[in-house]
Design a protein around this motif. Structure first.
Motif, PDB file in Angstrom:
ATOM      1  N   GLU A 163       0.850  -1.192   0.000  1.00 21.07           N
ATOM      2  CA  GLU A 163       0.000   0.000   0.000  1.00 21.07           C
ATOM      3  C   GLU A 163       0.884   1.240   0.000  1.00 21.07           C
ATOM      4  O   GLU A 163       1.781   1.383   0.834  1.00 21.07           O
ATOM      5  CB  GLU A 163      -0.914   0.017   1.224  1.00 21.07           C
ATOM      6  N   SER A 164       0.640   2.132  -0.953  1.00 24.08           N
ATOM      7  CA  SER A 164       1.493   3.313  -1.110  1.00 24.08           C
ATOM      8  C   SER A 164       0.800   4.554  -0.576  1.00 24.08           C
ATOM      9  O   SER A 164      -0.404   4.747  -0.774  1.00 24.08           O
ATOM     10  CB  SER A 164       1.853   3.515  -2.581  1.00 24.08           C
ATOM     11  N   HIS A 165       1.598   5.419   0.057  1.00 22.17           N
ATOM     12  CA  HIS A 165       1.128   6.710   0.555  1.00 22.17           C
ATOM     13  C   HIS A 165       1.919   7.825  -0.129  1.00 22.17           C
ATOM     14  O   HIS A 165       2.218   8.852   0.485  1.00 22.17           O
ATOM     15  CB  HIS A 165       1.305   6.771   2.070  1.00 22.17           C
ATOM     16  N   THR A 166       2.248   7.603  -1.407  1.00 22.17           N
ATOM     17  CA  THR A 166       3.106   8.508  -2.170  1.00 22.17           C
ATOM     18  C   THR A 166       2.530   8.658  -3.577  1.00 22.17           C
ATOM     19  O   THR A 166       1.395   8.278  -3.835  1.00 22.17           O
ATOM     20  CB  THR A 166       4.535   7.942  -2.265  1.00 22.17           C
ATOM     21  N   ASN A 167       3.346   9.198  -4.490  1.00 20.01           N
ATOM     22  CA  ASN A 167       2.923   9.300  -5.886  1.00 20.01           C
ATOM     23  C   ASN A 167       3.586   8.224  -6.748  1.00 20.01           C
ATOM     24  O   ASN A 167       3.803   8.423  -7.945  1.00 20.01           O
ATOM     25  CB  ASN A 167       3.226  10.687  -6.454  1.00 20.01           C
ATOM     26  N   PHE A 168       3.890   7.085  -6.152  1.00 18.61           N
ATOM     27  CA  PHE A 168       4.454   5.961  -6.893  1.00 18.61           C
ATOM     28  C   PHE A 168       3.990   4.663  -6.251  1.00 18.61           C
ATOM     29  O   PHE A 168       3.440   4.659  -5.139  1.00 18.61           O
ATOM     30  CB  PHE A 168       5.992   6.017  -6.907  1.00 18.61           C
ATOM     31  N   VAL A 169       4.230   3.555  -6.946  1.00 21.19           N
ATOM     32  CA  VAL A 169       4.003   2.230  -6.368  1.00 21.19           C
ATOM     33  C   VAL A 169       5.239   1.373  -6.610  1.00 21.19           C
ATOM     34  O   VAL A 169       5.953   1.554  -7.608  1.00 21.19           O
ATOM     35  CB  VAL A 169       2.760   1.522  -6.952  1.00 21.19           C
ATOM     36  N   LEU A 170       5.486   0.475  -5.690  1.00 25.46           N
ATOM     37  CA  LEU A 170       6.555  -0.503  -5.836  1.00 25.46           C
ATOM     38  C   LEU A 170       5.932  -1.810  -6.309  1.00 25.46           C
ATOM     39  O   LEU A 170       5.022  -2.343  -5.664  1.00 25.46           O
ATOM     40  CB  LEU A 170       7.274  -0.711  -4.502  1.00 25.46           C
ATOM     41  N   LEU A 171       6.413  -2.313  -7.432  1.00 30.26           N
ATOM     42  CA  LEU A 171       5.902  -3.550  -8.016  1.00 30.26           C
ATOM     43  C   LEU A 171       6.901  -4.659  -7.744  1.00 30.26           C
ATOM     44  O   LEU A 171       8.049  -4.589  -8.196  1.00 30.26           O
ATOM     45  CB  LEU A 171       5.705  -3.392  -9.527  1.00 30.26           C
ATOM     46  N   ARG A 172       6.478  -5.696  -7.028  1.00 25.16           N
ATOM     47  CA  ARG A 172       7.366  -6.813  -6.714  1.00 25.16           C
ATOM     48  C   ARG A 172       6.955  -8.030  -7.538  1.00 25.16           C
ATOM     49  O   ARG A 172       5.823  -8.500  -7.443  1.00 25.16           O
ATOM     50  CB  ARG A 172       7.328  -7.139  -5.223  1.00 25.16           C
TER      51      ARG A 172
ATOM     52  N   LEU B 139       9.606   3.873 -19.105  1.00 27.91           N
ATOM     53  CA  LEU B 139      10.755   3.599 -18.248  1.00 27.91           C
ATOM     54  C   LEU B 139      10.375   3.693 -16.786  1.00 27.91           C
ATOM     55  O   LEU B 139      10.025   4.761 -16.280  1.00 27.91           O
ATOM     56  CB  LEU B 139      11.879   4.607 -18.547  1.00 27.91           C
ATOM     57  N   MET B 140      10.409   2.555 -16.092  1.00 27.95           N
ATOM     58  CA  MET B 140      10.271   2.527 -14.641  1.00 27.95           C
ATOM     59  C   MET B 140      11.649   2.500 -14.007  1.00 27.95           C
ATOM     60  O   MET B 140      12.659   2.424 -14.703  1.00 27.95           O
ATOM     61  CB  MET B 140       9.431   1.328 -14.206  1.00 27.95           C
ATOM     62  N   ARG B 141      11.713   2.540 -12.694  1.00 30.00           N
ATOM     63  CA  ARG B 141      12.994   2.589 -11.987  1.00 30.00           C
ATOM     64  C   ARG B 141      13.335   1.200 -11.449  1.00 30.00           C
ATOM     65  O   ARG B 141      12.584   0.633 -10.638  1.00 30.00           O
ATOM     66  CB  ARG B 141      12.925   3.588 -10.826  1.00 30.00           C
ATOM     67  N   GLY B 142      14.456   0.639 -11.902  1.00 32.69           N
ATOM     68  CA  GLY B 142      14.940  -0.604 -11.335  1.00 32.69           C
ATOM     69  C   GLY B 142      15.421  -0.396  -9.915  1.00 32.69           C
ATOM     70  O   GLY B 142      15.977   0.645  -9.588  1.00 32.69           O
ATOM     71  N   MET B 143      15.254  -1.406  -9.076  1.00 29.65           N
ATOM     72  CA  MET B 143      15.539  -1.272  -7.658  1.00 29.65           C
ATOM     73  C   MET B 143      16.732  -2.099  -7.194  1.00 29.65           C
ATOM     74  O   MET B 143      16.875  -2.375  -6.002  1.00 29.65           O
ATOM     75  CB  MET B 143      14.296  -1.660  -6.846  1.00 29.65           C
ATOM     76  N   GLY B 144      17.588  -2.512  -8.141  1.00 30.83           N
ATOM     77  CA  GLY B 144      18.749  -3.303  -7.755  1.00 30.83           C
ATOM     78  C   GLY B 144      19.645  -2.603  -6.761  1.00 30.83           C
ATOM     79  O   GLY B 144      20.239  -3.242  -5.876  1.00 30.83           O
ATOM     80  N   GLY B 145      19.750  -1.284  -6.855  1.00 29.31           N
ATOM     81  CA  GLY B 145      20.585  -0.530  -5.923  1.00 29.31           C
ATOM     82  C   GLY B 145      20.094  -0.581  -4.498  1.00 29.31           C
ATOM     83  O   GLY B 145      20.852  -0.301  -3.559  1.00 29.31           O
ATOM     84  N   TYR B 146      18.847  -0.939  -4.299  1.00 27.04           N
ATOM     85  CA  TYR B 146      18.270  -1.093  -2.963  1.00 27.04           C
ATOM     86  C   TYR B 146      18.201  -2.566  -2.539  1.00 27.04           C
ATOM     87  O   TYR B 146      17.515  -2.897  -1.579  1.00 27.04           O
ATOM     88  CB  TYR B 146      16.865  -0.496  -2.928  1.00 27.04           C
ATOM     89  N   ARG B 147      18.859  -3.429  -3.300  1.00 30.34           N
ATOM     90  CA  ARG B 147      18.811  -4.878  -3.061  1.00 30.34           C
ATOM     91  C   ARG B 147      17.379  -5.402  -3.204  1.00 30.34           C
ATOM     92  O   ARG B 147      16.942  -6.305  -2.501  1.00 30.34           O
ATOM     93  CB  ARG B 147      19.396  -5.234  -1.688  1.00 30.34           C
ATOM     94  N   LEU B 148      16.661  -4.800  -4.164  1.00 28.78           N
ATOM     95  CA  LEU B 148      15.309  -5.227  -4.501  1.00 28.78           C
ATOM     96  C   LEU B 148      15.259  -5.494  -6.004  1.00 28.78           C
ATOM     97  O   LEU B 148      14.484  -4.880  -6.748  1.00 28.78           O
ATOM     98  CB  LEU B 148      14.282  -4.156  -4.110  1.00 28.78           C
ATOM     99  N   ALA B 149      16.107  -6.407  -6.441  1.00 27.21           N
ATOM    100  CA  ALA B 149      16.229  -6.667  -7.879  1.00 27.21           C
ATOM    101  C   ALA B 149      14.963  -7.251  -8.474  1.00 27.21           C
ATOM    102  O   ALA B 149      14.783  -7.247  -9.700  1.00 27.21           O
ATOM    103  CB  ALA B 149      17.404  -7.610  -8.140  1.00 27.21           C
ATOM    104  N   ASP B 150      14.068  -7.744  -7.635  1.00 24.21           N
ATOM    105  CA  ASP B 150      12.801  -8.293  -8.131  1.00 24.21           C
ATOM    106  C   ASP B 150      11.711  -7.230  -8.191  1.00 24.21           C
ATOM    107  O   ASP B 150      10.525  -7.559  -8.345  1.00 24.21           O
ATOM    108  CB  ASP B 150      12.343  -9.462  -7.255  1.00 24.21           C
TER     109      ASP B 150
ATOM    110  N   ALA C 125       7.245   2.451 -10.002  1.00 23.29           N
ATOM    111  CA  ALA C 125       6.512   3.147 -11.056  1.00 23.29           C
ATOM    112  C   ALA C 125       5.917   4.444 -10.524  1.00 23.29           C
ATOM    113  O   ALA C 125       5.034   4.421  -9.662  1.00 23.29           O
ATOM    114  CB  ALA C 125       5.401   2.265 -11.612  1.00 23.29           C
ATOM    115  N   THR C 126       6.415   5.577 -11.012  1.00 26.02           N
ATOM    116  CA  THR C 126       5.784   6.852 -10.711  1.00 26.02           C
ATOM    117  C   THR C 126       4.398   6.885 -11.348  1.00 26.02           C
ATOM    118  O   THR C 126       4.214   6.430 -12.477  1.00 26.02           O
ATOM    119  CB  THR C 126       6.618   8.006 -11.288  1.00 26.02           C
ATOM    120  N   ILE C 127       3.437   7.435 -10.644  1.00 22.53           N
ATOM    121  CA  ILE C 127       2.089   7.529 -11.183  1.00 22.53           C
ATOM    122  C   ILE C 127       2.026   8.660 -12.201  1.00 22.53           C
ATOM    123  O   ILE C 127       2.360   9.818 -11.901  1.00 22.53           O
ATOM    124  CB  ILE C 127       1.056   7.757 -10.067  1.00 22.53           C
ATOM    125  N   CYS C 128       1.601   8.311 -13.414  1.00 25.15           N
ATOM    126  CA  CYS C 128       1.382   9.273 -14.490  1.00 25.15           C
ATOM    127  C   CYS C 128      -0.114   9.326 -14.787  1.00 25.15           C
ATOM    128  O   CYS C 128      -0.921   8.678 -14.121  1.00 25.15           O
ATOM    129  CB  CYS C 128       2.172   8.866 -15.732  1.00 25.15           C
TER     130      CYS C 128
END
Length: 355
Positions: free
Chosen positions: A291-300, A320-331, A335-338
């Protein structure tokens, strides 16, 4: 050969989002899906006539607008070229070689870069289910801990802890440890958490609260952020701020945006509606979406391989979404909400990948 000082030479540059090529629609930067307030745009344009002058280093109009809207003391408000500048100056003022700056598993990555600049050690406390854990932060405190950073809501997770947990954290920290509450996305969660409770911590003298105009106000390009500071801490940070850090046009636009709360709240409402529909549709595809309380969602995704396949398929369609490998969330992809048509395109591509 001219060499930098060793610790700077050993640093990696702060990793910005990949913006893709020409024609790419970026869902990677957490920018607003909607334009800034018309009043802010008009005010910024009008202020362009004053560009021969340096901006006021006291940000009087902007400080007053922030204080009026939030019921704050304007003398405790500091403004920065985005909240990044304030974060960097805070760390330079209150941490040094061998000190510890404590964040959390998925806290704002720039804090690590800012700590490296002063040769402080950046340490992460565990998050549980992608959510800040106050107990784990308190367990990670050591004698050399100087600053604790908490993002609430979190980025890149979008999760939120209640104000009561922030207050419990502050009460459990040693008195000589500075707490910084980064609320870059707080306008999306103020309905759930009374902002006055957190701003009140700055009056105690041991907490700083950060906010920005880059998200809900749609002014990322203006580079305007602000914080609520204890006076003694504000005095030290002021020594390190660029004295003309926010342009005349940006100060004027941000002040007008702050005063147009109806527009900001409408942006938050529309963004949340699109976010909720997109998140539910993604869950129906089998993705895990906190559940997101921001202007984006994390898709796992089920695996890093699935996330990489989705990323490639989106890129092939100039999304283009943002890869999360730098946060050790490679899976994961973030996605910013557009606007709805863009999110519908993303959903169609995800459906194809996940078949």
């Amino acid at each position: 050969m001219i060499r930098p000082v060793p610790h700077v030479g050993a640093m990696a540059a702060y990793a910005l989002a990949d913006l893709g090529g020409e024609g790419t629609i970026s869902l990677a930067q957490n920018e607003s899906a909607f334009a800034a307030s018309p009043a802010a745009i008009a005010a910024g344009r009008s202020a362009m006539a004053d560009l021969p002058l340096y901006p006021d280093p006291e940000w009087p109009e902007l400080r007053t607008a922030i204080a009026d809207v939030h019921g704050l003391d304007p003398a405790r408000v500091l403004c920065g070229a985005g909240s990044m500048e304030l974060i960097g100056c805070l760390i330079r003022a209150y941490a040094g070689p061998g000190d510890r700056v404590l964040g959390t598993d998925y806290g704002y990555a720039f804090v690590s870069s800012a700590a490296a600049q002063v040769q402080a050690d950046y340490v992460k406390a565990r998050e549980i289910d992608l959510t800040v854990s106050v107990d784990d932060i308190l367990a990670a405190i050591r004698p050399k801990t100087r600053i604790v950073f908490v993002c609430n809501p979190g980025n890149p997770t979008g999760t939120l802890i209640p104000n009561a947990e922030i207050l419990r954290l502050r009460d459990g920290l040693p008195g000589d440890v500075l707490l910084v509450v980064d609320q870059a996305y707080a306008e999306f969660s103020d309905y759930a958490n009374d902002p006055a409770e957190i701003f009140a911590l700055a009056v105690r003298g041991d907490t700083v609260v950060m906010r920005t105009f880059s998200k809900a106000y749609g002014l990322a390009g203006a580079r305007a952020g602000w914080g609520y500071f204890p006076p003694e801490i504000a005095n030290e940070v002021r020594k390190l701020l660029n004295p003309n850090n926010i342009s005349i046009a940006s100060q004027t636009a941000a002040a007008a945006a702050m005063r147009d709360q109806d527009h900001m709240k409408d942006v938050v409402f529309r963004t949340a509606g699109i976010r909720g529909r997109f998140a539910e549709d993604c869950r129906a595809l089998g993705l895990t979406v906190p559940e997101s309380h921001t202007n984006f969602v994390l898709l796992r995704f089920a695996s890093a391989e699935d996330a990489h396949r989705a990323d490639a398929a989106l890129r092939a369609e100039n999304l283009l979404m943002r890869g999360m490998g730098g946060y050790r969330l490679a899976d994961c992809l973030r996605a910013t909400i557009c606007e709805t048509p863009v999110m519908d395109r993303c959903l169609a591509i995800l459906k194809g990948v996940l078949k």
